[in-house]
Each structure stands twice: as structure tokens, then as C-alpha cells.
Design a protein around this motif. Structure first.
Motif, PDB file in Angstrom:
ATOM      1  N   ARG A 308     -54.664 -27.989   2.218  1.00 53.94           N
ATOM      2  CA  ARG A 308     -53.361 -27.570   1.731  1.00 53.94           C
ATOM      3  C   ARG A 308     -53.134 -26.127   2.210  1.00 53.94           C
ATOM      4  O   ARG A 308     -54.023 -25.276   2.091  1.00 53.94           O
ATOM      5  CB  ARG A 308     -53.311 -27.661   0.205  1.00 53.94           C
ATOM      6  CG  ARG A 308     -51.977 -27.279  -0.444  1.00 53.94           C
ATOM      7  CD  ARG A 308     -50.822 -28.141   0.003  1.00 53.94           C
ATOM      8  NE  ARG A 308     -50.950 -29.552  -0.229  1.00 53.94           N
ATOM      9  CZ  ARG A 308     -50.594 -30.162  -1.355  1.00 53.94           C
ATOM     10  NH1 ARG A 308     -50.128 -29.478  -2.374  1.00 53.94           N
ATOM     11  NH2 ARG A 308     -50.713 -31.473  -1.447  1.00 53.94           N
ATOM     12  N   PHE A 309     -51.957 -25.884   2.757  1.00 54.30           N
ATOM     13  CA  PHE A 309     -51.631 -24.579   3.316  1.00 54.30           C
ATOM     14  C   PHE A 309     -50.348 -24.053   2.673  1.00 54.30           C
ATOM     15  O   PHE A 309     -49.352 -24.763   2.581  1.00 54.30           O
ATOM     16  CB  PHE A 309     -51.434 -24.712   4.833  1.00 54.30           C
ATOM     17  CG  PHE A 309     -50.997 -23.435   5.509  1.00 54.30           C
ATOM     18  CD1 PHE A 309     -51.907 -22.427   5.762  1.00 54.30           C
ATOM     19  CD2 PHE A 309     -49.683 -23.262   5.902  1.00 54.30           C
ATOM     20  CE1 PHE A 309     -51.511 -21.256   6.384  1.00 54.30           C
ATOM     21  CE2 PHE A 309     -49.271 -22.097   6.516  1.00 54.30           C
ATOM     22  CZ  PHE A 309     -50.190 -21.088   6.761  1.00 54.30           C
ATOM     23  N   HIS A 310     -50.396 -22.789   2.201  1.00 52.69           N
ATOM     24  CA  HIS A 310     -49.227 -22.150   1.615  1.00 52.69           C
ATOM     25  C   HIS A 310     -48.925 -20.845   2.347  1.00 52.69           C
ATOM     26  O   HIS A 310     -49.845 -20.084   2.670  1.00 52.69           O
ATOM     27  CB  HIS A 310     -49.432 -21.822   0.131  1.00 52.69           C
ATOM     28  CG  HIS A 310     -49.759 -22.993  -0.731  1.00 52.69           C
ATOM     29  ND1 HIS A 310     -48.920 -24.080  -0.863  1.00 52.69           N
ATOM     30  CD2 HIS A 310     -50.847 -23.259  -1.496  1.00 52.69           C
ATOM     31  CE1 HIS A 310     -49.466 -24.956  -1.693  1.00 52.69           C
ATOM     32  NE2 HIS A 310     -50.641 -24.491  -2.088  1.00 52.69           N
ATOM     33  N   GLU A 311     -47.655 -20.608   2.589  1.00 55.92           N
ATOM     34  CA  GLU A 311     -47.191 -19.347   3.158  1.00 55.92           C
ATOM     35  C   GLU A 311     -46.249 -18.722   2.132  1.00 55.92           C
ATOM     36  O   GLU A 311     -45.186 -19.274   1.835  1.00 55.92           O
ATOM     37  CB  GLU A 311     -46.478 -19.597   4.487  1.00 55.92           C
ATOM     38  CG  GLU A 311     -46.079 -18.350   5.234  1.00 55.92           C
ATOM     39  CD  GLU A 311     -45.501 -18.696   6.601  1.00 55.92           C
ATOM     40  OE1 GLU A 311     -46.245 -18.618   7.591  1.00 55.92           O
ATOM     41  OE2 GLU A 311     -44.317 -19.068   6.652  1.00 55.92           O
ATOM     42  N   ILE A 312     -46.642 -17.572   1.568  1.00 56.54           N
ATOM     43  CA  ILE A 312     -45.929 -16.966   0.451  1.00 56.54           C
ATOM     44  C   ILE A 312     -45.247 -15.686   0.926  1.00 56.54           C
ATOM     45  O   ILE A 312     -45.912 -14.763   1.405  1.00 56.54           O
ATOM     46  CB  ILE A 312     -46.896 -16.644  -0.704  1.00 56.54           C
ATOM     47  CG1 ILE A 312     -47.660 -17.909  -1.114  1.00 56.54           C
ATOM     48  CG2 ILE A 312     -46.149 -16.043  -1.884  1.00 56.54           C
ATOM     49  CD1 ILE A 312     -49.001 -17.651  -1.729  1.00 56.54           C
ATOM     50  N   THR A 313     -43.933 -15.622   0.802  1.00 56.85           N
ATOM     51  CA  THR A 313     -43.194 -14.406   1.151  1.00 56.85           C
ATOM     52  C   THR A 313     -43.396 -13.387   0.035  1.00 56.85           C
ATOM     53  O   THR A 313     -43.062 -13.648  -1.124  1.00 56.85           O
ATOM     54  CB  THR A 313     -41.698 -14.706   1.334  1.00 56.85           C
ATOM     55  OG1 THR A 313     -41.546 -15.655   2.393  1.00 56.85           O
ATOM     56  CG2 THR A 313     -40.936 -13.438   1.690  1.00 56.85           C
ATOM     57  N   LEU A 314     -43.945 -12.224   0.372  1.00 56.03           N
ATOM     58  CA  LEU A 314     -44.348 -11.250  -0.639  1.00 56.03           C
ATOM     59  C   LEU A 314     -43.164 -10.685  -1.413  1.00 56.03           C
ATOM     60  O   LEU A 314     -43.264 -10.403  -2.611  1.00 56.03           O
ATOM     61  CB  LEU A 314     -45.142 -10.119   0.015  1.00 56.03           C
ATOM     62  CG  LEU A 314     -46.485 -10.534   0.646  1.00 56.03           C
ATOM     63  CD1 LEU A 314     -47.135  -9.358   1.343  1.00 56.03           C
ATOM     64  CD2 LEU A 314     -47.418 -11.103  -0.412  1.00 56.03           C
ATOM     65  N   SER A 315     -42.034 -10.498  -0.763  1.00 54.26           N
ATOM     66  CA  SER A 315     -40.891  -9.856  -1.426  1.00 54.26           C
ATOM     67  C   SER A 315     -40.192 -10.767  -2.422  1.00 54.26           C
ATOM     68  O   SER A 315     -39.672 -10.302  -3.441  1.00 54.26           O
ATOM     69  CB  SER A 315     -39.886  -9.373  -0.380  1.00 54.26           C
ATOM     70  OG  SER A 315     -39.396 -10.466   0.382  1.00 54.26           O
ATOM     71  N   THR A 316     -40.200 -12.069  -2.164  1.00 56.76           N
ATOM     72  CA  THR A 316     -39.428 -13.000  -3.000  1.00 56.76           C
ATOM     73  C   THR A 316     -40.276 -14.020  -3.746  1.00 56.76           C
ATOM     74  O   THR A 316     -39.814 -14.605  -4.727  1.00 56.76           O
ATOM     75  CB  THR A 316     -38.422 -13.782  -2.136  1.00 56.76           C
ATOM     76  OG1 THR A 316     -39.157 -14.586  -1.185  1.00 56.76           O
ATOM     77  CG2 THR A 316     -37.503 -12.828  -1.380  1.00 56.76           C
ATOM     78  N   GLY A 317     -41.498 -14.264  -3.287  1.00 55.56           N
ATOM     79  CA  GLY A 317     -42.320 -15.306  -3.885  1.00 55.56           C
ATOM     80  C   GLY A 317     -42.024 -16.692  -3.345  1.00 55.56           C
ATOM     81  O   GLY A 317     -42.592 -17.687  -3.809  1.00 55.56           O
ATOM     82  N   LEU A 318     -41.126 -16.788  -2.359  1.00 56.96           N
ATOM     83  CA  LEU A 318     -40.814 -18.079  -1.751  1.00 56.96           C
ATOM     84  C   LEU A 318     -42.065 -18.673  -1.111  1.00 56.96           C
ATOM     85  O   LEU A 318     -42.783 -17.981  -0.382  1.00 56.96           O
ATOM     86  CB  LEU A 318     -39.720 -17.916  -0.691  1.00 56.96           C
ATOM     87  CG  LEU A 318     -39.299 -19.189   0.056  1.00 56.96           C
ATOM     88  CD1 LEU A 318     -38.606 -20.155  -0.887  1.00 56.96           C
ATOM     89  CD2 LEU A 318     -38.397 -18.834   1.244  1.00 56.96           C
ATOM     90  N   VAL A 319     -42.323 -19.956  -1.371  1.00 57.36           N
ATOM     91  CA  VAL A 319     -43.535 -20.611  -0.882  1.00 57.36           C
ATOM     92  C   VAL A 319     -43.178 -21.775   0.033  1.00 57.36           C
ATOM     93  O   VAL A 319     -42.362 -22.635  -0.328  1.00 57.36           O
ATOM     94  CB  VAL A 319     -44.392 -21.136  -2.051  1.00 57.36           C
ATOM     95  CG1 VAL A 319     -45.647 -21.842  -1.521  1.00 57.36           C
ATOM     96  CG2 VAL A 319     -44.770 -19.996  -2.989  1.00 57.36           C
TER      97      VAL A 319
END
Length: 338
Positions: A308-319
């Protein structure tokens, strides 16, 4: 006669110019295909993030390590580099990337092998020449020093940071940390100048002045619960802190930012995102930041051998989430951020 000679001379010059242009184009294409720091959008500025990729390893059976070992780019096409890993995957986050020379390194504790991949097959496997009674784990490359280091845990329990030659397996100078607790979680990162940060359980170990006389400071990451642990440390030069995952069993999982004095703030709740917390505590996970240091990436074992791979945008928390089936991807590293 003069006219014919002039025509031949003009034709010669024309062909020579064409040849020079073709040579220039060939050189340019070669540079673009081999170098991550190129002006790919032709705006006159060389940006190391214009040709970003992230690299890693993948294997069908991480438990025994007996199935073929492959390398991959962006969790995509895999190229086999060895018939097997030669031992189980012990710490999936034990990799580092030398973006100065564009060489990927991974260390496997089970068989004390350093795997070096420079883009030219095959990969090289180097045996670490260390203390027989010590346990070695994570690699970290410090760019400004052009040196690699590895974490050592002595038989008595003391944790050290040791310089290592990844091409020979020979160890160099040792820096003791005075930390000697049982290890339940561990990760390492660097500011790529002269400091390395090791987070074990809920202690931040800050190793400073590696370019002169090293000093060490330990900071307790205060938490209201005794079962908090920290995983996946990634130094972020934009914030001047460390992005890391904090868990409290399966109850709460957060992405947090630790400052270099030991205080930290919660960033994003990942409790419903990371669905297999046991992979963290069993060290079946790896992390990296993207080149711009705006996204935190984590890959972890999901099921028996899925990823399982997640890419998390630090400024918004968008995953953003992706799943790779029937192969475990580990040791992920950005080619512009180690």
C-alpha cells in the motif's frame, strides 16, 4: 572550375554544420537521459526537481527473501538484480540515496549486505565488515560530507553512528549516542550538511558537527501515553524540522512535525489512511519526501506480499493511495532527496 570548387566547398561546410548539430543534439539527449539535474523545460534554469523519480526494491517474498530481488522506478517496471535477497527483509527503511553521484544504497541486517545500484547493471552486493556481536541497520548519506553512515547497536545495547565505505564494507569512525533502550521503532535522516537525526521509540537523537568534533544531544518526545512510537523520520529543509509518523497502537496515527529541540506538533490524522499499523511495528515500511519537500510518501506491507502506497500533501493533508499486488516494494528514495 572555380564554380565547381566553390560548390564542393559549400557542400562540405553544409554537411559539417549538419554533423555538428547532430552531435550537439546527441550530447543533449544523453545528458537528459542520464542526469536528474537538467533544464528539461528549457527555461534556462537547471532544477533538480524537473526530472524527479523515486527508486526502490521489490520482492515477492519479504519473509524469507528467497524469491528474485528487483529494482524499480516510481513503483513501475521492475528489473531483476539478483536471484534472491539472501535473507529476510529486516528493516525496509534502511536505504539512502546519494544524489550527488546518483547511486542508491540499501542495507539488509539479516545477511549484512549493502546493495549498491548506480543505473549500470548488475547491482553490487558488499558484505559489511563489522563487529560480530553488533547489529547494524540503517544507512544515511550526508551530501556535504560525501560520507555514508550506518547505525550500530552494540551487544550491550548502546546505539552508535558509524562511518561506512559502501564500496568495501569497511567501517570508520564511531560516534556513541548513549542511548541503550530496547528498540521498538527506529529511523534516521539528515540535514545533508553536518547533522544526522535518529529517532528511536520516542527519543530524538541529534548528532551534530559531524564535519569537526561531533556532539550528541538526546530529546524525549513527550507524550501523554507510554505506547506512542515514531516511524519514518524525514528531514524537511523547508520547515527546518522532521516529518514523522506517530502511532498509538491502532487507535491513532498522525503525521507530525518535530522541531530540532524535541517539541512537535500534529499535522494530519492518518488513522483511517494507514490500514495496517502492524507493518510499521514490524519494520515493513519505508518513507521519503518528494524533491520539493511538499509531499510525504510511505510504502508498507499490506497483506502477505502486497504494497500500500500513500502520498500525503503536507500543506493540506490530501492523500493519494495506490496498491501494488503480489509484490512488496520497499526502501523507497527520491533521486533528489535522501
Amino acid at each position: 572550375m572555380k564554380t565547381k570548387k566553390n560548390q564542393k566547398l559549400k557542400a562540405f561546410h553544409k554537411n559539417m554544420i549538419k554533423g555538428m548539430l547532430l552531435l550537439i543534439m546527441l550530447i543533449t539527449l544523453t545528458l537528459i537521459s542520464c542526469d536528474s539535474e537538467v533544464d528539461t523545460d528549457l527555461n534556462g534554469v537547471i532544477d533538480p526537481c524537473e526530472n524527479e523519480h523515486f527508486f526502490g526494491l521489490n520482492i515477492y517474498d519479504p519473509w524469507s527473501g528467497s524469491t528474485p530481488l528487483s529494482k524499480n522506478v516510481d513503483l513501475g517496471t521492475s528489473d531483476e538484480i539478483a536471484a534472491s535477497l539472501g535473507g529476510s527483509v529486516t528493516y525496509s527503511n534502511a536505504s539512502t540515496y546519494n544524489y550527488d553521484l546518483e547511486i542508491y544504497h540499501f542495507f539488509n541486517t539479516a545477511n549484512k549486505k549493502i546493495i549498491n545500484i548506480d543505473g549500470t547493471p548488475p547491482a553490487t552486493f558488499v558484505t559489511l565488515i563489522g563487529e560480530v556481536t553488533s547489529i547494524y541497520s540503517h544507512l544515511v548519506y550526508v551530501s556535504s560530507l560525501a560520507k555514508n553512515y550506518i547505525i550500530e547497536k552494540e551487544s550491550g545495547g548502546t546505539v552508535n553512528l558509524v562511518e561506512v565505505d559502501v564500496n568495501t564494507g569497511v567501517l570508520g569512525a564511531t560516534i556513541a549516542t548513549d542511548f541503550s533502550e530496547e528498540i521498538n521503532s527506529i529511523s534516521v535522516t539528515t540535514n545533508n550538511i553536518n547533522e544526522v537525526y535518529i529517532i528511536i521509540n520516542k527519543t530524538l537523537i541529534k548528532l551534530m558537527n559531524l564535519d569537526s568534533v561531533p556532539t550528541v544531544s538526546l530529546f524525549s518526545l513527550e507524550a501523554p501515553s507510554t505506547n506512542y512510537l515514531f516511524f519514518g523520520a524525514e528531514y524537511n529543509s523547508l520547515s527546518g524540522g522532521i516529518n514523522v509518523i506517530r502511532t498509538q497502537g491502532v487507535e491513532t496515527i498522525h503525521l507530525v512535525k518535530i522541531d530540532l529541540g524535541g517539541d512537535y506538533t500534529l499535522m494530519h490524522d492518518l488513522t483511517t489512511v494507514i490500514e495496517n499499523e502492524i507493518s510499521l511495528t514490524n519494520h515493513f515500511y519505508s518513507t521519503t519526501l518528494n524533491c520539493e519537500e511538499t509531499q510525504y510518501r510511505i510504502a508498507y506491507l499490506y497483506g502477505n506480499n502486497n504494497t500500500r502506497f500513500h502520498e500525503i500533501t503536507l500543506s493540506t493533508g490530501l492523500v493519494e493511495t495506490d496498491t501494488k499486488e503480489a509484490d512488496y516494494y520497499f526502501g523507497i528514495e527520491s533521486n533528489a532527496n535522501n
